[in-house]
Design a protein around this motif. Structure first.
Motif, PDB file in Angstrom:
ATOM      1  N   TRP A 101      -5.227  11.628  -5.331  1.00 46.04           N
ATOM      2  CA  TRP A 101      -5.427  10.677  -4.238  1.00 46.04           C
ATOM      3  C   TRP A 101      -6.614   9.768  -4.532  1.00 46.04           C
ATOM      4  N   VAL A 102      -6.634   8.665  -3.813  1.00 51.32           N
ATOM      5  CA  VAL A 102      -7.718   7.680  -3.902  1.00 51.32           C
ATOM      6  C   VAL A 102      -8.138   7.336  -2.482  1.00 51.32           C
ATOM      7  N   HIS A 103      -9.426   7.468  -2.176  1.00 47.64           N
ATOM      8  CA  HIS A 103      -9.944   7.159  -0.843  1.00 47.64           C
ATOM      9  C   HIS A 103     -10.669   5.821  -0.909  1.00 47.64           C
ATOM     10  N   TYR A 104     -10.094   4.825  -0.244  1.00 48.18           N
ATOM     11  CA  TYR A 104     -10.630   3.463  -0.335  1.00 48.18           C
ATOM     12  C   TYR A 104     -10.584   2.807   1.037  1.00 48.18           C
ATOM     13  N   LYS A 105     -11.725   2.232   1.452  1.00 48.98           N
ATOM     14  CA  LYS A 105     -11.825   1.549   2.740  1.00 48.98           C
ATOM     15  C   LYS A 105     -11.361   2.453   3.879  1.00 48.98           C
ATOM     16  N   ARG A 106     -11.854   3.692   3.873  1.00 48.63           N
ATOM     17  CA  ARG A 106     -11.618   4.666   4.942  1.00 48.63           C
ATOM     18  C   ARG A 106     -10.161   5.110   5.062  1.00 48.63           C
ATOM     19  N   LYS A 107      -9.405   4.941   4.011  1.00 47.01           N
ATOM     20  CA  LYS A 107      -8.006   5.383   4.027  1.00 47.01           C
ATOM     21  C   LYS A 107      -7.689   6.089   2.715  1.00 47.01           C
ATOM     22  N   ARG A 108      -6.896   7.144   2.797  1.00 43.74           N
ATOM     23  CA  ARG A 108      -6.523   7.897   1.606  1.00 43.74           C
ATOM     24  C   ARG A 108      -5.130   7.466   1.143  1.00 43.74           C
ATOM     25  N   TYR A 109      -5.033   7.118  -0.143  1.00 41.02           N
ATOM     26  CA  TYR A 109      -3.779   6.676  -0.736  1.00 41.02           C
ATOM     27  C   TYR A 109      -3.345   7.673  -1.806  1.00 41.02           C
ATOM     28  N   ARG A 110      -2.048   7.891  -1.930  1.00 34.70           N
ATOM     29  CA  ARG A 110      -1.517   8.813  -2.928  1.00 34.70           C
ATOM     30  C   ARG A 110      -0.495   8.108  -3.816  1.00 34.70           C
ATOM     31  N   ARG A 169      -2.580   2.236  -8.147  1.00 38.96           N
ATOM     32  CA  ARG A 169      -2.646   0.780  -8.310  1.00 38.96           C
ATOM     33  C   ARG A 169      -3.964   0.227  -7.777  1.00 38.96           C
ATOM     34  N   ILE A 170      -4.391   0.715  -6.627  1.00 37.01           N
ATOM     35  CA  ILE A 170      -5.665   0.255  -6.067  1.00 37.01           C
ATOM     36  C   ILE A 170      -6.808   0.582  -7.022  1.00 37.01           C
ATOM     37  N   LEU A 171      -6.822   1.810  -7.500  1.00 39.82           N
ATOM     38  CA  LEU A 171      -7.885   2.226  -8.417  1.00 39.82           C
ATOM     39  C   LEU A 171      -7.895   1.379  -9.680  1.00 39.82           C
ATOM     40  N   LEU A 172      -6.736   1.183 -10.300  1.00 44.95           N
ATOM     41  CA  LEU A 172      -6.680   0.455 -11.567  1.00 44.95           C
ATOM     42  C   LEU A 172      -7.085  -0.997 -11.385  1.00 44.95           C
ATOM     43  N   GLU A 173      -6.690  -1.614 -10.293  1.00 40.84           N
ATOM     44  CA  GLU A 173      -7.094  -2.996 -10.042  1.00 40.84           C
ATOM     45  C   GLU A 173      -8.609  -3.108  -9.906  1.00 40.84           C
ATOM     46  N   LYS A 174      -9.198  -2.165  -9.167  1.00 42.77           N
ATOM     47  CA  LYS A 174     -10.650  -2.198  -8.973  1.00 42.77           C
ATOM     48  C   LYS A 174     -11.399  -1.886 -10.271  1.00 42.77           C
ATOM     49  N   GLN A 175     -10.846  -1.021 -11.099  1.00 43.67           N
ATOM     50  CA  GLN A 175     -11.482  -0.706 -12.376  1.00 43.67           C
ATOM     51  C   GLN A 175     -11.528  -1.929 -13.279  1.00 43.67           C
ATOM     52  N   LEU A 176     -10.428  -2.647 -13.390  1.00 46.91           N
ATOM     53  CA  LEU A 176     -10.389  -3.821 -14.265  1.00 46.91           C
ATOM     54  C   LEU A 176     -11.253  -4.946 -13.707  1.00 46.91           C
ATOM     55  N   GLU A 177     -11.290  -5.080 -12.382  1.00 48.09           N
ATOM     56  CA  GLU A 177     -12.193  -6.063 -11.777  1.00 48.09           C
ATOM     57  C   GLU A 177     -13.647  -5.691 -12.060  1.00 48.09           C
ATOM     58  N   GLY A 178     -13.947  -4.411 -11.974  1.00 43.68           N
ATOM     59  CA  GLY A 178     -15.306  -3.946 -12.240  1.00 43.68           C
ATOM     60  C   GLY A 178     -15.718  -4.178 -13.676  1.00 43.68           C
ATOM     61  N   LEU A 179     -14.801  -3.954 -14.598  1.00 43.39           N
ATOM     62  CA  LEU A 179     -15.082  -4.187 -16.013  1.00 43.39           C
ATOM     63  C   LEU A 179     -15.400  -5.653 -16.259  1.00 43.39           C
TER      64      LEU A 179
END
Length: 482
Positions: free
Chosen positions: A189-198, A204-214
């Motif tokens: 799971w990924v917890h983002y903006k007070r909501k848990r996604y599975r 997808r949320i995690l990978l998008e944020k990782q590439l933006e962060g890079l």
């Protein structure tokens, strides 16, 4: 007597590719050369970013960040645990004030400690107040210590300005895939903006944020190392694509590391029987990616409270009960004096390496071989076989000696107990090596190694020099047999 290795791997790829495109010409402009030199200065004393530096300089992690905002299937954070050596494990959690005190104590006790990192046991950016308060306190009292953090990248863009403001010059992102379908197999799971996604949505949320962060790190001129956990059957064939994507976005270093999945660790992958890669599988993927960018091969997958040189962990010497009773011994001038001595030693090693390589010509007909080295650090063959807990493995081709991996073993000398079984495991661990380079070795293990087809070389000298001399002997003997 000669010292250690100048990091050929630091220059094996174009260091400036993360900052500029380049024209593909062989010659470098003066601006590019100057940029290369500045980059070398930034990594010269960082044991994770420079393979050479890890022989000489130490790091410490402070465990101030317990919470995490994602759940990886290879992770199980454990507290009050002194017997496991892997990420996410700590013996005790610290407050920022305790962490700063500990850093100042250790900066005096271990003056070659140059880097302080926050790597958990959760995610530093899921604990921003504790993380940044710790960095503030240390930066104020010990300005010569480099500051690092390791993150899953989910909240990196939210805090990039704060990271830059605190002069945190090195950031590691753990990025295992760029495909959400694969990510759904890695993240629970990924917890983002007070909501848990599975599932795929969370990945997808995690990978998008990782590439933006890079990308944000690149724009902020912060060096980035990307860690990728190699999971056979899930992302192993995909890591070449990951490597390409991170290179395009400016990552400086790629660390492809093996999945740790023992059942006793209690991780999802451990409990479901997901295996880790073999040494051969890991090296194959690393080699496939090495042509694109600099690879890190000396990672030890450290605990979140590790202290000392890579390959050693002195954290149990500095428990809270102990270090809180110690007065800080940070002394900038004394630390600088130690560092100057190390740099002088490195120059001697560099000269010894160049002398050893002088006149050596690579031949297409000469095979590449592996040798296992017993070393306590410093780039030297300087450890007794019976005291080895880890071999450093080098690939030799007659003109180059290249570090490729480290392999942990049980110490051979155990007071007469269990040495036969230990010897058998050692043979299996280094079975693909043609020789073991040691300072000393007893007759019994020497005979066992020879029976297994592994030669022994006793020496106390620069690794490259001993390895190249053995290689010449090996090729000569090979020619005589033919």
């Amino acid at each position: 007597m000669t010292p250690q290795v100048t990091d050929s791997s630091v220059t094996e790829s174009t260091p400036t590719q993360a900052k500029s495109g380049g024209c593909g010409c062989d010659s470098k402009s003066s601006a590019t050369v100057e940029m290369d030199e500045k980059l070398q200065e930034r990594i010269a004393k960082h044991p994770c970013y420079s393979e050479e530096a890890h022989h000489h300089y130490a790091r410490m992690h402070v465990a101030v960040a317990p919470a995490c905002n994602i759940q990886c299937n290879y992770c199980n954070r454990k507290y009050d645990c002194a017997n496991e050596s892997r990420p996410g494990v700590v013996s005790e959690l610290l407050t920022p004030e305790e962490a700063a005190h500990k850093a100042l104590v250790i900066a005096g006790k271990i003056p070659q400690m140059t880097v302080l990192g926050i790597a958990g046991p959760g995610d530093p950016l899921a604990n921003p107040e504790k993380t940044f308060r710790t960095f503030e306190l240390i930066a104020d009292k010990a300005p010569d210590i480099k500051l690092c953090l390791s993150t899953n990248g989910l909240m990196l863009t939210e805090y990039i300005d704060r990271i830059k403001q605190l002069n945190i010059d090195h950031v590691t992102i753990t990025l295992n895939t760029i495909d959400p379908e694969i990510g759904a197999q890695i993240y629970s799971w990924v917890h983002y903006k007070r909501k848990r996604y599975r599932g795929v949505e969370g990945a997808r949320i995690l990978l998008e944020k990782q590439l933006e962060g890079l990308q944000a790190l690149r724009e902020a001129d912060i060096l980035c190392k990307v860690n990728s956990v190699m999971i056979p059957g899930i992302n192993d064939q995909h890591l070449v694509e990951v490597n390409k994507a991170i290179r395009e976005r400016g990552a400086f270093l790629h660390n492809i590391m093996p999945l740790i999945s023992a059942p006793e660790h209690g991780t999802h992958f451990g409990l479901t029987g997901q295996r880790g890669p073999s040494q051969k599988e890991l090296k194959s993927v690393q080699d496939q990616c090495a042509g694109n960018m600099k690879m890190m091969r000396h990672c030890r997958q450290c605990r979140a409270d590790a202290i000392g040189l890579l390959g050693e962990d002195r954290s149990q010497e500095f428990t809270k009960e102990n270090f809180l009773e110690m007065a800080p011994e940070y002394d900038f001038s004394k630390r600088q004096e130690v560092h100057e001595g190390i740099e002088k030693f490195r120059e001697e090693i560099k000269a010894a390496k160049e002398k050893a390589k002088a006149g050596k010509q690579q031949s297409a007909n000469n095979p590449k071989i592996l040798v296992a080295v017993a070393t306590k650090g410093g780039g030297l063959v300087n450890q007794h076989f019976g005291h080895v807990k880890e071999f450093q493995v080098y690939e030799v081709d007659g003109s180059e000696v290249r570090f490729v991996s480290h392999r942990k073993i049980d110490q051979y000398c155990q007071g007469g107990y269990g040495e036969a079984a230990t010897a058998e495991n050692i043979m299996k661990t280094i079975a693909d090596c043609k020789a073991v380079l040691v300072s000393k070795i007893g007759n019994c293990p020497k005979e066992k190694l020879h029976e297994a087809g592994i030669q022994t070389v006793e020496a106390y000298d620069v690794i490259e020099k001993v390895a190249l001399e053995f290689y010449e002997q090996y090729i000569q003997e090979l020619g005589n047999k033919e």
